[in-house]
Design a protein around this motif. Sequence first.
Motif, mmCIF file in Angstrom:
data_model
loop_
_atom_site.group_PDB
_atom_site.id
_atom_site.type_symbol
_atom_site.label_atom_id
_atom_site.label_comp_id
_atom_site.label_asym_id
_atom_site.label_seq_id
_atom_site.Cartn_x
_atom_site.Cartn_y
_atom_site.Cartn_z
ATOM 1 N N ALA A 84 0.903 -1.185 -0.051
ATOM 2 C CA ALA A 84 0.240 -0.002 0.101
ATOM 3 C C ALA A 84 1.070 1.295 -0.042
ATOM 4 C CB ALA A 84 -0.922 0.039 1.338
ATOM 5 N N ARG A 85 0.288 2.377 -0.969
ATOM 6 C CA ARG A 85 1.036 3.453 -1.090
ATOM 7 C C ARG A 85 0.599 4.498 -1.291
ATOM 8 N NH1 ARG A 85 4.179 1.311 -4.361
ATOM 9 N NH2 ARG A 85 6.092 0.655 -3.269
ATOM 10 N N VAL A 86 0.835 5.827 -0.907
ATOM 11 C CA VAL A 86 0.348 7.315 -1.399
ATOM 12 C C VAL A 86 1.406 8.164 -1.801
ATOM 13 C CG1 VAL A 86 -0.965 9.097 -0.642
ATOM 14 C CG2 VAL A 86 -1.590 6.924 0.237
ATOM 15 N N ARG A 105 2.715 17.552 0.586
ATOM 16 C CA ARG A 105 3.565 16.582 -0.051
ATOM 17 C C ARG A 105 3.545 15.450 0.614
ATOM 18 N NH1 ARG A 105 7.426 16.858 -4.048
ATOM 19 N NH2 ARG A 105 7.165 18.861 -4.251
ATOM 20 N N VAL A 106 3.035 14.307 0.072
ATOM 21 C CA VAL A 106 3.053 12.922 0.703
ATOM 22 C C VAL A 106 3.965 11.780 0.139
ATOM 23 C CG1 VAL A 106 1.424 11.283 1.727
ATOM 24 C CG2 VAL A 106 0.685 13.714 1.309
ATOM 25 N N HIS A 107 4.628 11.161 0.877
ATOM 26 C CA HIS A 107 5.258 9.662 0.424
ATOM 27 C C HIS A 107 5.107 8.910 1.522
ATOM 28 C CE1 HIS A 107 8.059 6.961 -0.899
ATOM 29 N NE2 HIS A 107 8.838 7.094 0.219
ATOM 30 N N ALA A 108 4.193 8.030 1.461
ATOM 31 C CA ALA A 108 3.787 7.013 2.519
ATOM 32 C C ALA A 108 3.760 5.585 1.847
ATOM 33 C CB ALA A 108 2.592 7.213 3.163
ATOM 34 N N GLU A 109 4.361 4.758 2.736
ATOM 35 C CA GLU A 109 4.492 3.062 2.116
ATOM 36 C C GLU A 109 4.252 2.380 3.358
ATOM 37 O OE1 GLU A 109 7.162 1.597 -0.892
ATOM 38 O OE2 GLU A 109 7.950 0.727 0.805
ATOM 39 N N ALA A 110 3.688 1.116 2.978
ATOM 40 C CA ALA A 110 2.993 0.389 4.257
ATOM 41 C C ALA A 110 4.467 -0.642 4.580
ATOM 42 C CB ALA A 110 2.173 -0.422 3.840
ATOM 43 N N ALA A 111 4.758 -0.887 6.049
ATOM 44 C CA ALA A 111 5.658 -1.479 6.401
ATOM 45 C C ALA A 111 5.175 -2.046 7.275
ATOM 46 C CB ALA A 111 6.828 -0.420 6.710
ATOM 47 N N PRO A 112 4.434 -3.320 7.124
ATOM 48 C CA PRO A 112 3.637 -4.022 8.606
ATOM 49 C C PRO A 112 4.678 -4.732 9.440
ATOM 50 C CG PRO A 112 2.871 -4.758 6.475
ATOM 51 C CD PRO A 112 4.290 -3.979 5.875
ATOM 52 N N GLY A 125 4.174 -4.974 16.650
ATOM 53 C CA GLY A 125 3.721 -4.175 15.843
ATOM 54 C C GLY A 125 2.435 -4.418 15.603
ATOM 55 N N LEU A 126 2.244 -3.366 14.239
ATOM 56 C CA LEU A 126 0.662 -3.492 13.901
ATOM 57 C C LEU A 126 0.674 -3.903 12.267
ATOM 58 C CD1 LEU A 126 -0.961 -0.590 15.739
ATOM 59 C CD2 LEU A 126 -1.391 -2.908 16.359
ATOM 60 N N PRO A 127 -0.438 -4.281 11.635
ATOM 61 C CA PRO A 127 -0.540 -4.548 10.222
ATOM 62 C C PRO A 127 -0.274 -3.201 9.527
ATOM 63 C CG PRO A 127 -2.426 -5.181 11.209
ATOM 64 C CD PRO A 127 -1.390 -5.052 12.410
ATOM 65 N N THR A 128 -0.805 -2.319 10.020
ATOM 66 C CA THR A 128 -0.794 -1.130 9.370
ATOM 67 C C THR A 128 0.484 -0.012 9.694
ATOM 68 O OG1 THR A 128 -2.154 -0.178 11.436
ATOM 69 C CG2 THR A 128 -3.401 -0.651 9.580
ATOM 70 N N ASP A 129 1.479 -0.402 10.343
ATOM 71 C CA ASP A 129 2.640 -0.060 10.273
ATOM 72 C C ASP A 129 3.263 0.718 8.908
ATOM 73 O OD1 ASP A 129 2.696 -0.287 13.061
ATOM 74 O OD2 ASP A 129 4.163 -1.942 13.093
ATOM 75 N N ALA A 130 3.600 1.905 8.906
ATOM 76 C CA ALA A 130 4.246 2.406 7.673
ATOM 77 C C ALA A 130 5.412 3.354 7.918
ATOM 78 C CB ALA A 130 2.995 3.116 6.874
ATOM 79 N N VAL A 153 5.774 9.263 8.559
ATOM 80 C CA VAL A 153 4.621 8.505 8.704
ATOM 81 C C VAL A 153 4.628 7.416 9.553
ATOM 82 C CG1 VAL A 153 3.184 7.213 7.127
ATOM 83 C CG2 VAL A 153 4.060 9.116 6.326
ATOM 84 N N ASP A 154 3.692 7.067 10.500
ATOM 85 C CA ASP A 154 3.756 5.898 11.232
ATOM 86 C C ASP A 154 2.938 4.921 11.152
ATOM 87 O OD1 ASP A 154 1.804 7.481 12.346
ATOM 88 O OD2 ASP A 154 2.417 7.279 14.326
ATOM 89 N N CYS A 155 1.582 5.041 10.280
ATOM 90 C CA CYS A 155 0.361 4.312 9.867
ATOM 91 C C CYS A 155 -0.169 4.540 8.750
ATOM 92 C CB CYS A 155 -0.528 4.401 10.943
ATOM 93 S SG CYS A 155 -1.664 3.254 11.000
ATOM 94 N N LEU A 156 -0.540 3.599 7.799
ATOM 95 C CA LEU A 156 -1.037 3.850 6.673
ATOM 96 C C LEU A 156 -2.250 2.622 6.501
ATOM 97 C CD1 LEU A 156 -1.354 4.859 3.749
ATOM 98 C CD2 LEU A 156 0.537 3.386 3.056
ATOM 99 N N VAL A 157 -3.372 2.947 5.945
ATOM 100 C CA VAL A 157 -4.374 1.908 5.576
ATOM 101 C C VAL A 157 -5.145 2.322 4.320
ATOM 102 C CG1 VAL A 157 -6.184 2.809 7.259
ATOM 103 C CG2 VAL A 157 -6.273 0.324 6.241
ATOM 104 N N THR A 158 -5.410 1.441 3.129
ATOM 105 C CA THR A 158 -6.024 1.976 2.194
ATOM 106 C C THR A 158 -7.267 0.920 1.931
ATOM 107 O OG1 THR A 158 -4.896 0.284 0.873
ATOM 108 C CG2 THR A 158 -3.967 2.473 1.169
#
Length: 254
Positions: A84-86, A105-112, A125-130, A153-158
């Motif tokens: 997952a990415r924004v 300006r956003v650069h975010a990527e999932a890192a579960p 950690g969590l499945p939404t870590d980013a 960024v510390d969390c991302l969900v899509t």
Amino acid sequence: MRSTELRTPGAIGAATALLVVLATAATSTAAAPTGPDAQPAAAARPLTEGTGASTAARESADPARAGGSAARAARSPRAAKSPARVEGSARIHYAYSPKDTIRFRVHAEAAPFTRPLPVPRGERGLPTDARGTVRISHRIASTGFTAWSVADVDCLVTGGRTATLTAVVRESNTEERGTRFGISVQQGRDGEPDRLGFGWGVANVGAEGTGTCMAPAPFAPVVRGGYRVTHADLPPMPAAPAPASTPRPEARRG
């Protein structure tokens, strides 16, 4: 933005509750039957008209053809699942400050499962870590002053074309370091503009702080620039560690 402590009792309590649910789900998954007698969980997807349906029909009639297609898919770059990415940069229109210049300006990527939490069962950690960076600038038209912040960024969900994420302030000329804030992004389609929402732009009455991945709906339209949202489903839970064995007492000899 409203300055709050990063680690609040409410946020820790919510994280603990989520981890209990995730641990229960992992236990249920581990109990599922495995091996040659196990049945697949996914239901068969109906064929649709077009190239996909005709290809599937040919492969069903010819197993050799099916094997060749599977091999080609495995070699294709598209076969690998993207996280997952924004990504993107845009200026938005904020209804309550229509003359101001506000950019994200956003650069975010999932890192579960990469951010251990200081709570029971939080060591994985969590499945939404980013990971990633959010940069914000807000030029106030009436004074000419520009507020800015850089946050990690510390969390991302899509979900389809929409994403929510949170980030923790690293540097800013207005906000306290360690403040967490939430934003949401929606990638437009069919001529609709992209949209973005930010937690301090709407009422947040009675809140003790911003929890991970918490953000309002994307209410502000993009007027210049844009964002790309790459959706990915939440990952499976990692296998639970095996319980430590208890040494058996030695029998007394008579």
